[in-house]
Design an enzyme around this catalytic site. Structure first.
Site, PDB file in Angstrom:
ATOM      1  N   GLY A  82       0.783  -1.240   0.000  1.00 10.82           N
ATOM      2  CA  GLY A  82       0.000   0.000   0.000  1.00 10.82           C
ATOM      3  C   GLY A  82       0.806   1.277   0.000  1.00 10.82           C
ATOM      4  N   ARG A 138      -6.296  -8.356  -7.966  1.00 15.35           N
ATOM      5  CA  ARG A 138      -7.331  -9.300  -8.363  1.00 15.35           C
ATOM      6  C   ARG A 138      -8.138  -8.658  -9.493  1.00 15.35           C
ATOM      7  NH1 ARG A 138     -12.171 -11.693  -7.578  1.00 15.35           N
ATOM      8  NH2 ARG A 138     -12.206 -13.746  -6.608  1.00 15.35           N
ATOM      9  N   LEU A 194     -11.299  -7.617 -11.595  1.00 16.28           N
ATOM     10  CA  LEU A 194     -12.706  -7.386 -11.263  1.00 16.28           C
ATOM     11  C   LEU A 194     -13.563  -7.846 -12.439  1.00 16.28           C
ATOM     12  CD1 LEU A 194     -12.101  -3.906  -9.677  1.00 16.28           C
ATOM     13  CD2 LEU A 194     -12.929  -5.927  -8.450  1.00 16.28           C
ATOM     14  N   ASN A 198      -7.326   3.103 -11.871  1.00 16.63           N
ATOM     15  CA  ASN A 198      -6.225   2.187 -11.551  1.00 16.63           C
ATOM     16  C   ASN A 198      -4.899   2.866 -11.860  1.00 16.63           C
ATOM     17  OD1 ASN A 198      -4.946  -0.384 -10.988  1.00 16.63           O
ATOM     18  ND2 ASN A 198      -4.716  -0.699 -13.191  1.00 16.63           N
ATOM     19  N   HIS A 222      -1.032   1.961 -13.104  1.00 22.70           N
ATOM     20  CA  HIS A 222      -0.310   0.856 -13.734  1.00 22.70           C
ATOM     21  C   HIS A 222       1.129   1.289 -14.055  1.00 22.70           C
ATOM     22  CE1 HIS A 222       0.092  -2.856 -16.028  1.00 22.70           C
ATOM     23  NE2 HIS A 222       0.761  -2.135 -16.900  1.00 22.70           N
ATOM     24  N   GLU A 225       4.415   7.272  -9.673  1.00 24.99           N
ATOM     25  CA  GLU A 225       3.063   6.801  -9.325  1.00 24.99           C
ATOM     26  C   GLU A 225       2.548   7.579  -8.120  1.00 24.99           C
ATOM     27  OE1 GLU A 225       2.570   2.475  -8.966  1.00 24.99           O
ATOM     28  OE2 GLU A 225       4.401   2.215 -10.126  1.00 24.99           O
TER      29      GLU A 225
END
Lengths: 205, 205
Positions: free
Chosen positions: A15, A94, A96, A110, A112, A177
């Protein structure tokens, strides 16, 4: 009346992107609040980071559900109980289902670690090194039903060095990021992100 | 003894990348000489640019040859007659056959207006705008048998603006093409580019 922009963050591990959102946005005059952090793995560092900032945490362990839909309905229950404005996938590992994506589109984003559409999917940094690109980077995008294929909101380029390893490259990309994900959340909270077909227009001024 | 690094440039049109090679490298203490410019179209501006710099020009019009191999043999005749060290595709819009590529690999380089592997093939800038990327750029790569799939030597990122048209984006990318293509030719002439499987190592120091 102060309107709070409510964010749910989905994680699977340490995280660090969650931490950058907490540090840069959470409350702090931004009218942005991380209402909950949901992890599919228990006891991960990301959950501790959330608790340290008094953010509600939930572990929805995918192993406990026979069907993906049941698992996702549990997440939907949590999210819909808190009138969430935005769902942020921050290292959520995971996939979706189309059911979940359709239900929220375009309210899921998201981060990436590549310049999409190059190197979607797992191990993007290793894919980039294997291909031999000289520039890679990171992308924040709306999540659609494909793998890392949704409309791109923001990207940042990172130079790849001849002697980069997957660790050194990942670290450098991660730094960016940590910058662009909070920037995008801030823009979304200010309603400055417009989606026109699959092109995203940012009204920065 | 001065060793001259001999370059052949293949073009199809206006030859602005050819001009940047002429301006930055041709002779000028670089020990680099453009020995010939070959076009598959006659009367294009690129041929005039070459003539203006006293460089030999050839038009090998692909329409005059029934078979691709005969057409390419004609080009090989020209190139092999001049002991060429490097073949540069600078806006050359005709695909080369595996026969030709095999014959010279890895002595052919190409400049492409995207950050490969994103947007190979024709109209890369339009492809990038249609996809909605926020960063594009240009790539110099060795030419292999695939379409724009060879080992990458150098790339430069270009930010895409919300109000970019294909013209405005192409212009901005072209500016960087004009920089990195001569840079790569210079590095190759100095034998500073090493190919290790498909990863290119630049020995800049």
């Amino acid at each position: 009346m102060i309107i709070i922009f409510k964010v749910a963050v989905l994680i699977s591990g340490k995280g660090s992107n969650l931490q950058s959102i907490i540090d840069r946005l959470h409350i702090k005059n931004n009218n942005i609040e991380i209402k909950c952090v949901i992890s599919n793995n228990k006891d991960v560092l990301g959950l501790k980071r959330a608790k340290d900032s008094d953010i509600c945490t939930y572990t929805v362990n995918d192993c406990n559900y026979k069907k993906s839909k049941e698992y996702e309905k549990e997440i939907i229950n949590i999210i819909d109980g808190q009138s969430i404005d935005l769902i942020v996938l921050a290292g959520y590992m995971r996939l979706l289902s189309p059911y979940f994506i359709d239900y929220y589109y375009p309210k899921i984003i998201n981060i990436h670690p590549s310049l999409l559409p190059s190197f979607p999917g797992l191990n993007a940094q290793q894919q980039a090194l294997d291909y031999g690109v000289k520039v890679s980077g990171c992308t924040v995008h709306f999540v659609d039903k494909g793998v890392d294929s949704g409309p791109i909101i923001k990207q940042k380029a990172v130079v790849v060095d001849s002697n980069d390893t997957v660790n050194s490259l990942s670290k450098r990309i991660l730094k960016d990021e940590h910058k662009i994900l909070p920037e995008v959340i801030k823009l979304l909270s200010l309603n400055k992100v417009k989606l026109k077909n699959r092109t995203v227009i940012i009204e920065e001024r």
